[in-house]
Design an enzyme around this catalytic site. Structure first.
Site, PDB file in Angstrom:
ATOM      1  CG  HIS A  27     -12.635   0.202   5.456  1.00  0.00           C
ATOM      2  ND1 HIS A  27     -11.513   0.154   6.248  1.00  0.00           N
ATOM      3  CD2 HIS A  27     -12.889   1.511   5.238  1.00  0.00           C
ATOM      4  CE1 HIS A  27     -11.117   1.395   6.508  1.00  0.00           C
ATOM      5  NE2 HIS A  27     -11.933   2.231   5.901  1.00  0.00           N
ATOM      6  CG  ASP A  44     -14.351   4.245   7.554  1.00  0.00           C
ATOM      7  OD1 ASP A  44     -15.489   4.740   7.672  1.00  0.00           O
ATOM      8  OD2 ASP A  44     -13.550   4.626   6.686  1.00  0.00           O
TER       9      ASP A  44
END
Length: 974
Positions: free
Chosen positions: A376, A107
């Site tokens: 993230h 991701d």
């Protein structure tokens, strides 16, 4: 996060564990340890815990990556990536005796070349990524090049290469479109609703249950997709990820439908030409490894930036929420200092009064906070304001704890009398000033680096007439000047010279007649209209120190040139603030948001007039420039403070003299503005920019022309360093937080993006409150270094570390008229216990992790099996030491050489070394027992295992360029 965790993630782990127990064929992979640990500590029952142990033994539950979070790859520092991985791995090894060996980095928004090296050093056999440029992925897919052996580090090369798998265009989610239903397919638990789930258990968009009537349609859809993907890979093994964001919260409905479908396909495998099975990532990579194919080698080029379609360049997040990025880095730096300081204390004063268990808890609060923000959707600035506030609160709380711990250690080490106290001041949110010191106090300054430093610390005071003395009552060079921030206070610059990992005490006293601190003299210049066309100035205003002469143009009040005095090379250099005006209305075209940067025109200069004030001083000269919207405007919109330092005789001022320190003030911005600083030079750079990758290595960034969105697609992340150069001269920018950076013209480090404030009406962004309406003022700091390539090579790495690890400053006051401090303080505080490494090495970690696991694997497995590790106390005898080589092979004739280090003599200030064990990067493997898979390539014609490096003979190790070496060190009891 806590609410979402207890509801959603709690449900996932509880229901998945229960479902895995119901079918021997079922499997599952788990990634982020922060969520798992919260479930393990707060939700899991004893039965769940026994089941997890059993599932891990059977290989049906597999932890992949195993860090606290799936970290961002673009804007994180390697030290913090290592911290969060080590934190998760320590928990997994201590609790289960397991060590992850595969990654699942599906991701993060683009893939860095540091990550493969990080995972190889952690003992991983294979690495998996997904988000890379859409056009590049399409090309690799067509040519069956989605799998390769990646040599992320040019210096470590083959020794730390890793097999890498890029997911195809479907990425990490099950394809949701199915031809026979207008609902999604394969997602039988639907869309998660937490923290208030529907009472009837019916969630939105639940897929059609598998029935006799539709099972063949489901099977045909799944098989067609498997075959489509098989054509993009070289082996007949296809990785088919089942799940997506927020799935498996109701695992029973998910697994029961999956079981039916998989059984049906296998029963009809002759017809379909496919067999299917539940698998972990490890199962998949084992199957591919067993095929024994020869793989292509990829060099150290990364996959940044990342675009998902022609007008969607994910380069905005390099700067989003700049304040959070700054605080995250400052917290990381304080943690690094606190860990080393506590380790020294435990070694030097084993019977000290500071409670070690409490101290470990204080450090752990900051370890967790710094680890989690590497997510993230954390340091990237791609979270909602509520989640950003949670990250911020956890960081501030952890920093407060560690400052408190450091103050109590100093108090104890000095054995202070009851009426003397040491207290610590915690940074206010985004400013460099360290609180107001009333006169007659002392300042304690700790150097967290393992080299001697000479630098200035700045303290805010209320009265200009003062003197500064060291522990031995000698006068210390200092300068006082009026503060640019507040007219009622003064900035006191104190020149500190401190050996590695040591602290010193400076006494600030009112001047009784004899003033020892220099006074900075302020000269204000008339505000200039910069839009008028002037003839070229004949005379420029020079500001000089021993290394540089900087000139300013009196017609515009802007910088004009910098001369490096040793070589007498002059570079024309101007700096200005500009703003991109960006679109926020999806009906009108591409938008900028937390993730994306979508400029639809060139950036516009922000000011028509510039004010200038120069504070001239014997030690510090500060150039203050104020940028106004017009000549008569009352308030400035941007400010730039440039500081040049002059170091007196008898001090080593090489690093200090060779930097121009700049601090900018930007904000509050108008909505849908993105603020940049453009630095233009006359260097002939050919639009070639160099930026660092996670503070670890340098990437070459040639300007690329695209059909669409060229400006945004030429932005790159700068975590610590960016530079431009021509044949003879290099201009380096060093930063203390991440920024987007680009070179859009010859001789420009065009732009460093400083700040963003955005609003848009994209439905997805509105649903998740991702509109980045950031009204803050940001104050980033940069250091500029100009010189020949050989000089800047020598300077920029240690300077980058010096900027990232500035000294920790604490304040103390003495009650009453007790001017003399206890003798103990006078002797102790000059040197705590210096540890000094050569200039091409960095002491990356010196800490007491406190893990209870045995470093003997057989023993650790036995104690997990017997449930013994739960009862043990934290281990304060094991010290974790990490040393990093700062240079690449061939980068410098002297500094790029391997370094021989005797660990016993390096650490003798901490005591007598008894035993050293070399470990993998996160500490869970003995390197001599670690056998990573070696994949077949054209260069190495057979697969096998990587050979392990020589063990340290009699405490001596040779550290080669760019190596990061990790050790457990045990000392003799004093």
């Amino acid at each position: 996060l806590q609410e979402s965790m207890h509801a959603y993630a709690g449900n996932v782990y509880t229901s998945v564990v229960e479902e895995l127990m119901k079918g021997k064929q079922r499997k599952f992979i788990a990634v982020e340890q922060e969520f798992f640990r919260l479930w393990w500590d707060a939700v899991a029952t004893d039965v769940h815990k026994q089941q997890v142990h059993q599932l891990l033994r059977e290989g049906r539950l597999e932890f992949v990556i195993g860090g606290q979070v799936m970290h961002d790859e673009a804007v994180t520092l390697i030290d913090d990536q290592i911290l969060q991985l080590t934190e998760g791995h320590g928990f997994l090894y201590e609790t289960f005796g397991v060590r992850p060996q595969f990654s699942w980095h599906v991701d993060p928004f683009g893939a860095s070349a540091t990550t493969p090296t990080l995972f190889a050093l952690s003992g991983f056999n294979a690495h998996l990524i997904s988000r890379i440029d859409y056009d590049l992925k399409a090309d690799m897919q067509k040519n069956k090049k989605l799998q390769f052996v990646w040599r992320g580090s040019p210096s470590l090369s083959e020794s730390q290469e890793i097999f890498t798998h890029v997911m195809d265009q479907y990425s990490y989610c099950t394809p949701s479109q199915i031809p026979f239903s207008n609902r999604s397919g394969f997602y039988w638990n639907g869309i998660a609703l937490f923290p208030d789930p529907p009472r009837d258990g019916v969630y939105p968009n639940m897929s059609l249950p598998v029935t006799a009537a539709n099972i063949d349609l489901y099977a045909q859809t799944m098989v067609a997709n498997i075959k489509q993907r098989a054509a993009w890979f070289r082996t007949s093994d296809v990785l088919w990820p089942w799940g997506c964001d927020k799935q498996f919260f109701n695992a029973s409905v998910q697994y029961s439908n999956m079981d039916l479908l998989l059984d049906y396909i296998n029963e009809h495998s002759d017809q379909f030409g496919v067999t299917v099975q539940y698998a972990t990532v490890g199962d998949y990579f084992q199957a591919v490894y067993n095929r024994n194919l020869a793989w292509e080698i990829r060099d150290s080029q990364d996959f940044l930036p990342y675009s998902t379609e022609p007008f969607q360049a994910w380069t905005g997040f390099y700067t989003s929420r700049s304040t959070l990025k700054g605080i995250a880095r400052r917290a990381s730096s304080l943690l690094h200092a606190g860990e080393a300081f506590f380790t020294q204390y435990v070694r030097k004063r084993p019977a000290g009064s500071v409670c070690k268990c409490q101290a470990l808890k204080q450090l752990q609060s900051l370890r967790w906070a710094v680890s989690e923000v590497q997510h993230h959707d954390g340091i990237t600035g791609t979270e909602s304001p509520k989640v950003k506030d949670m990250y911020m609160d956890n960081l501030m709380y952890g920093m407060f704890n560690v400052k408190k711990l450091m103050a109590s250690i100093i108090f104890d080490m000095n054995n202070a009398e009851k009426n003397g106290e040491v207290y610590s001041y915690v940074y206010n949110k985004d400013s460099e000033k360290l609180g107001t010191v009333d006169v007659d106090q002392y300042v304690i300054v700790y150097n967290p680096l393992a080299w001697n430093i000479t630098t200035f610390v700045v303290v805010s005071i209320s009265h200009p007439s003062i003197s500064v003395y060291d522990e031995l009552e000698r006068s210390v060079p200092a300068q006082v000047q009026s503060s640019a921030e507040s007219p009622l206070s003064y900035d006191l610059y104190i020149l500190v010279s401190i050996s590695g990992l040591s602290y010193r005490k400076y006494n600030i006293k009112p001047s009784l007649g004899k003033q020892s601190a220099f006074i900075g003299r302020s000269v204000k210049y008339k505000r200039k209209d910069i839009t008028r066309g002037y003839q070229k100035s004949q005379r420029f205003l020079p500001v000089v120190n021993n290394c540089y002469k900087v000139t300013f143009d009196p017609n515009t009040n802007l910088m004009h040139s910098i001369t490096e005095r040793e070589t007498n090379q002059t570079v024309q250099l101007t700096q200005e603030f500009l703003e991109y005006h960006v679109n926020g209305d999806v009906k009108k075209g591409p938008i900028s948001d937390n993730y994306l940067f979508a400029p639809n025109a060139s950036a516009v200069p922000v000011s028509k007039a510039v004010g200038l004030e120069v504070v001239f001083g014997n030690l510090v000269t500060e150039i203050r420039q104020y940028f106004y919207s017009n000549v008569t405007a009352q308030e400035y919109i941007y400010a730039m403070y440039t500081r040049m330092y002059t170091v007196p005789e008898g001090y080593d001022g090489k690093l200090l003299c060779h930097r121009l320190e700049q601090e900018y003030s930007a904000g509050p911005l108008e909505p849908n503005r993105e603020a940049i600083l453009r630095t233009s030079t006359d260097l002939n750079t050919g639009q070639l920019l160099y930026t660092d990758s996670n503070g670890y290595q340098i990437q070459k960034r040639p300007f690329k022309a695209y059909v669409n969105n060229t400006v945004a697609r030429n932005y790159y992340p700068m975590v610590q360093t960016a530079y431009i150069e021509d044949n003879s001269t290099r201009l380096v920018l060093l930063a203390e937080r991440a920024h987007g950076v680009s070179s859009q013209g010859n001789g420009q480090v065009e732009v460093v993006m400083l700040h963003r404030r955005l609003w848009n009406n994209l439905e997805w962004d509105l649903n998740y409150n991702l509109t980045l309406n950031d009204t803050s003022v940001v104050r980033p700091v940069f250091w500029l270094i100009l010189g020949t390539k050989s000089v800047t090579n020598m300077l920029y790495r240690p300077s980058g570390l010096a900027l990232g690890h500035r000294p920790v400053v604490m304040f103390g006051a003495l009650a009453g008229d007790k001017q003399k401090l206890p003798r103990q303080l006078q002797q102790n505080s000059v040197h705590t216990s210096p540890v000094t490494v050569p200039p091409n090495l960095h002491l990356q970690s010196l800490s007491i992790p406190g893990w209870k696991y045995s470093s003997n694997h057989t023993q650790q497995i036995r104690s997990v099996h017997m449930g013994k590790q739960k009862q043990a106390d934290a281990d304060f005898s094991r010290v974790l030491l990490r040393i990093m080589h700062l240079y690449e092979v061939g980068e410098d004739p002297v500094l790029s050489q391997p370094v021989v280090v005797n660990l016993k003599s390096l650490l003798r200030g901490l005591g007598s070394v008894l035993l050293v064990e070399e470990r993998s990067l996160t500490g869970t493997w003995d390197v001599s027992a670690l056998q990573r898979w070696k994949w077949k390539t054209a260069q190495s014609p057979s697969k096998g295992f990587y050979s392990n490096r020589e063990s340290s003979e009699n405490y001596t190790v040779t550290i080669h360029p760019r190596e990061i070496r990790t050790f457990f060190v045990y000392f003799q009891d004093e």
